[in-house]
Design a protein around this motif. Structure first.
Motif, PDB file in Angstrom:
ATOM      1  N   ALA A  82       0.833  -1.209   0.000  1.00  0.00           N
ATOM      2  CA  ALA A  82       0.000   0.000   0.000  1.00  0.00           C
ATOM      3  C   ALA A  82       0.869   1.261   0.000  1.00  0.00           C
ATOM      4  O   ALA A  82       0.568   2.247  -0.672  1.00  0.00           O
ATOM      5  N   GLU A  83       1.974   1.223   0.751  1.00  0.00           N
ATOM      6  CA  GLU A  83       2.872   2.383   0.781  1.00  0.00           C
ATOM      7  C   GLU A  83       3.578   2.570  -0.565  1.00  0.00           C
ATOM      8  O   GLU A  83       3.807   3.697  -0.996  1.00  0.00           O
ATOM      9  N   LEU A  84       3.903   1.460  -1.230  1.00  0.00           N
ATOM     10  CA  LEU A  84       4.525   1.566  -2.554  1.00  0.00           C
ATOM     11  C   LEU A  84       3.537   2.127  -3.567  1.00  0.00           C
ATOM     12  O   LEU A  84       3.907   2.908  -4.448  1.00  0.00           O
ATOM     13  N   ALA A  85       2.257   1.764  -3.399  1.00  0.00           N
ATOM     14  CA  ALA A  85       1.229   2.311  -4.283  1.00  0.00           C
ATOM     15  C   ALA A  85       1.114   3.817  -4.077  1.00  0.00           C
ATOM     16  O   ALA A  85       1.049   4.585  -5.045  1.00  0.00           O
ATOM     17  N   SER A  86       1.132   4.269  -2.817  1.00  0.00           N
ATOM     18  CA  SER A  86       1.004   5.724  -2.628  1.00  0.00           C
ATOM     19  C   SER A  86       2.299   6.446  -3.000  1.00  0.00           C
ATOM     20  O   SER A  86       2.258   7.574  -3.480  1.00  0.00           O
ATOM     21  N   LEU A  87       3.439   5.768  -2.855  1.00  0.00           N
ATOM     22  CA  LEU A  87       4.714   6.339  -3.325  1.00  0.00           C
ATOM     23  C   LEU A  87       4.626   6.661  -4.815  1.00  0.00           C
ATOM     24  O   LEU A  87       5.021   7.750  -5.258  1.00  0.00           O
ATOM     25  N   THR A  88       4.081   5.723  -5.572  1.00  0.00           N
ATOM     26  CA  THR A  88       3.980   5.891  -7.022  1.00  0.00           C
ATOM     27  C   THR A  88       3.060   7.063  -7.374  1.00  0.00           C
ATOM     28  O   THR A  88       3.411   7.910  -8.201  1.00  0.00           O
ATOM     29  N   THR A  89       1.912   7.124  -6.712  1.00  0.00           N
ATOM     30  CA  THR A  89       0.983   8.226  -6.972  1.00  0.00           C
ATOM     31  C   THR A  89       1.621   9.562  -6.614  1.00  0.00           C
ATOM     32  O   THR A  89       1.542  10.535  -7.372  1.00  0.00           O
ATOM     33  N   GLU A  90       2.281   9.604  -5.448  1.00  0.00           N
ATOM     34  CA  GLU A  90       2.941  10.843  -5.016  1.00  0.00           C
ATOM     35  C   GLU A  90       4.014  11.261  -6.004  1.00  0.00           C
ATOM     36  O   GLU A  90       4.175  12.449  -6.305  1.00  0.00           O
ATOM     37  N   ALA A  91       4.782  10.308  -6.518  1.00  0.00           N
ATOM     38  CA  ALA A  91       5.834  10.632  -7.487  1.00  0.00           C
ATOM     39  C   ALA A  91       5.206  11.298  -8.714  1.00  0.00           C
ATOM     40  O   ALA A  91       5.712  12.314  -9.209  1.00  0.00           O
ATOM     41  N   GLY A  92       4.095  10.758  -9.157  1.00  0.00           N
ATOM     42  CA  GLY A  92       3.377  11.357 -10.285  1.00  0.00           C
ATOM     43  C   GLY A  92       2.926  12.774  -9.971  1.00  0.00           C
ATOM     44  O   GLY A  92       3.029  13.670 -10.811  1.00  0.00           O
ATOM     45  N   MET A  93       2.478  12.987  -8.730  1.00  0.00           N
ATOM     46  CA  MET A  93       2.040  14.319  -8.309  1.00  0.00           C
ATOM     47  C   MET A  93       3.191  15.321  -8.335  1.00  0.00           C
ATOM     48  O   MET A  93       3.016  16.475  -8.723  1.00  0.00           O
ATOM     49  N   PHE A  94       4.375  14.853  -7.922  1.00  0.00           N
ATOM     50  CA  PHE A  94       5.536  15.761  -7.943  1.00  0.00           C
ATOM     51  C   PHE A  94       5.881  16.167  -9.376  1.00  0.00           C
ATOM     52  O   PHE A  94       6.234  17.326  -9.629  1.00  0.00           O
ATOM     53  N   ALA A  95       5.765  15.227 -10.300  1.00  0.00           N
ATOM     54  CA  ALA A  95       6.029  15.542 -11.711  1.00  0.00           C
ATOM     55  C   ALA A  95       5.041  16.597 -12.202  1.00  0.00           C
ATOM     56  O   ALA A  95       5.428  17.574 -12.856  1.00  0.00           O
ATOM     57  N   ILE A  96       3.771  16.408 -11.843  1.00  0.00           N
ATOM     58  CA  ILE A  96       2.736  17.359 -12.269  1.00  0.00           C
ATOM     59  C   ILE A  96       2.994  18.749 -11.691  1.00  0.00           C
ATOM     60  O   ILE A  96       2.946  19.758 -12.396  1.00  0.00           O
ATOM     61  N   ARG A  97       3.337  18.798 -10.402  1.00  0.00           N
ATOM     62  CA  ARG A  97       3.618  20.088  -9.767  1.00  0.00           C
ATOM     63  C   ARG A  97       4.763  20.813 -10.456  1.00  0.00           C
ATOM     64  O   ARG A  97       4.819  22.027 -10.504  1.00  0.00           O
ATOM     65  N   ASP A  98       5.689  20.015 -11.006  1.00  0.00           N
ATOM     66  CA  ASP A  98       6.853  20.579 -11.668  1.00  0.00           C
ATOM     67  C   ASP A  98       6.553  20.861 -13.149  1.00  0.00           C
ATOM     68  O   ASP A  98       7.453  21.238 -13.906  1.00  0.00           O
ATOM     69  N   GLY A  99       5.324  20.651 -13.550  1.00  0.00           N
ATOM     70  CA  GLY A  99       4.927  20.933 -14.920  1.00  0.00           C
ATOM     71  C   GLY A  99       5.460  19.948 -15.945  1.00  0.00           C
ATOM     72  O   GLY A  99       5.597  20.266 -17.120  1.00  0.00           O
ATOM     73  N   ARG A 100       5.773  18.731 -15.502  1.00  0.00           N
ATOM     74  CA  ARG A 100       6.284  17.709 -16.423  1.00  0.00           C
ATOM     75  C   ARG A 100       5.248  16.611 -16.639  1.00  0.00           C
ATOM     76  O   ARG A 100       4.331  16.458 -15.840  1.00  0.00           O
ATOM     77  N   THR A 101       5.396  15.861 -17.733  1.00  0.00           N
ATOM     78  CA  THR A 101       4.503  14.713 -17.959  1.00  0.00           C
ATOM     79  C   THR A 101       5.269  13.411 -17.768  1.00  0.00           C
ATOM     80  O   THR A 101       4.724  12.330 -17.915  1.00  0.00           O
ATOM     81  N   GLU A 102       6.555  13.553 -17.437  1.00  0.00           N
ATOM     82  CA  GLU A 102       7.408  12.382 -17.306  1.00  0.00           C
ATOM     83  C   GLU A 102       7.878  12.281 -15.848  1.00  0.00           C
ATOM     84  O   GLU A 102       8.268  13.267 -15.256  1.00  0.00           O
ATOM     85  N   VAL A 103       7.820  11.073 -15.296  1.00  0.00           N
ATOM     86  CA  VAL A 103       8.165  10.899 -13.887  1.00  0.00           C
ATOM     87  C   VAL A 103       9.626  10.471 -13.752  1.00  0.00           C
ATOM     88  O   VAL A 103      10.067   9.526 -14.400  1.00  0.00           O
ATOM     89  N   ARG A 104      10.363  11.213 -12.928  1.00  0.00           N
ATOM     90  CA  ARG A 104      11.807  10.978 -12.790  1.00  0.00           C
ATOM     91  C   ARG A 104      12.174  10.365 -11.444  1.00  0.00           C
ATOM     92  O   ARG A 104      11.387  10.367 -10.511  1.00  0.00           O
ATOM     93  N   MET A 105      13.444   9.966 -11.322  1.00  0.00           N
ATOM     94  CA  MET A 105      13.955   9.433 -10.061  1.00  0.00           C
ATOM     95  C   MET A 105      13.761  10.438  -8.934  1.00  0.00           C
ATOM     96  O   MET A 105      13.373  10.085  -7.820  1.00  0.00           O
ATOM     97  N   ALA A 106      14.029  11.714  -9.214  1.00  0.00           N
ATOM     98  CA  ALA A 106      13.922  12.744  -8.184  1.00  0.00           C
ATOM     99  C   ALA A 106      12.488  12.819  -7.628  1.00  0.00           C
ATOM    100  O   ALA A 106      12.296  13.099  -6.437  1.00  0.00           O
ATOM    101  N   ASP A 107      11.514  12.565  -8.477  1.00  0.00           N
ATOM    102  CA  ASP A 107      10.117  12.584  -8.022  1.00  0.00           C
ATOM    103  C   ASP A 107       9.883  11.464  -7.014  1.00  0.00           C
ATOM    104  O   ASP A 107       9.166  11.643  -6.026  1.00  0.00           O
TER     105      ASP A 107
END
Ligand code: ATP
Length: 272
Positions: free
Chosen positions: A225-250
């Motif tokens: 469950a934590e890995l699932a929310s990690l993935t969603t959060e990473a996507g959110m960080f990409a969006i906040r940064d105005g990107r459509t691609e998810v990176r390691m930093a996210d």
């Protein structure tokens, strides 16, 4: 109250391929639940009783509910879920009746999988919990035991329960003919975490640099469950940064956030 207390779902849309790192547990659940449902005749001819109830035990968010749903899906069974904690909190005075309704509903809708989540709420040792000394909780548990004891002639109904507090359980529910098949669902190891990350990033637009094995190596102690929310959060960080691609930093930022939310002791660690 009956409708509220039970969640009914015909062939829920979870498949075994959605579950990462639990191959052995999937095998055991299939053997204990799926085989007897599909090959009831064969079991009768051989003359053995399939396990009555299966108890999945392990930390929160490790895939116990997913396992139960996947079996229901695979066997085309109705999935009826009841949460032990809700029986105790929301439906005071109705527990025993709701348990009776639960089995009645299952027999109307068979083949059916009854899933009782947080069974410890109704089946804790008296010494371990304030609520279990409660006469009402005792009645609820007695009703469950009597339903299970009268199980043989119940046809195509299988019962799966889950708990995060195996140590707290009243041993009476583990006797033969009751929850007599125990399956441990532990937190995933690095390989399991990588597999879970693969599953949850399937539809993600991942940067070329992305290394799921490295993320898996640095997320020790994370549940599915934590890995699932990690993935969603990473996507959110990409969006906040105005990107459509998810990176390691996210994923690193997400890891810090998820770790903080979980109140874990582990500080932020870079993935690479
Ligand atoms: P609880 O004990 O808190 O009820 P649980 O063990 O039943 O938890 P699930 O409800 O099955 O956990 O999992 C919650 C969510 O976490 C799932 O919907 C899924 O997104 C993710 N998840 C958990 N475990 C896994 C796994 N092994 N593989 C893939 N996803 C997982």
């Amino acid at each position: 109250a009956r409708a509220q207390a039970m969640q009914v779902d015909h062939s829920p849309n979870v498949v075994y391929e959605d579950i990462g790192g639990l191959d052995e547990q999937i095998r055991e659940v299939r053997e204990a639940v799926e085989e007897p449902l599909i090959n009831a005749e064969q079991f009768r001819e051989v003359g053995i009783d399939p396990p009555s109830g299966v108890l999945l035990h392990g930390p929160p968010g490790t895939g116990k509910t997913m396992l139960a749903k996947a079996v229901a899906n695979e066997t085309d069974a109705t999935f009826i879920k009841m949460a032990g904690s809700e029986l105790v909190r929301k439906f005071i005075g109705e527990g025993a009746r709701l348990v009776r309704d639960l089995f009645e509903l299952a027999s109307e809708r068979e083949p059916a999988i009854i899933f009782i989540d947080e069974i410890d709420a109704i089946a804790a040792k008296r010494t371990e919990s304030k609520t279990s000394g409660d006469a009402e909780v005792q009645r609820t548990m007695m009703q469950l035991l009597s339903e299970m004891d009268g199980f043989e002639d119940r046809g195509e109904i299988r019962i799966i329960a889950a708990t995060n507090r195996f140590d707290m359980l009243d041993r009476a529910i583990l006797r033969p003919g009751r929850f007599d098949r125990l399956i441990e669902v532990a937190k995933p190891d690095a390989e399991g975490r990588e597999r879970i990350l693969e599953i949850h990033t399937k539809d993600l637009n991942l940067a070329e640099e992305l290394d799921l094995a490295a993320i898996a190596a640095e997320t020790e102690d994370f549940s599915g469950a934590e890995l699932a929310s990690l993935t969603t959060e990473a996507g959110m960080f990409a969006i906040r940064d105005g990107r459509t691609e998810v990176r390691m930093a996210d994923f690193e930022d997400a890891r810090e956030k998820v770790t903080e939310e979980e109140g874990s002791e582990t500080g932020p660690i870079a993935f690479y």
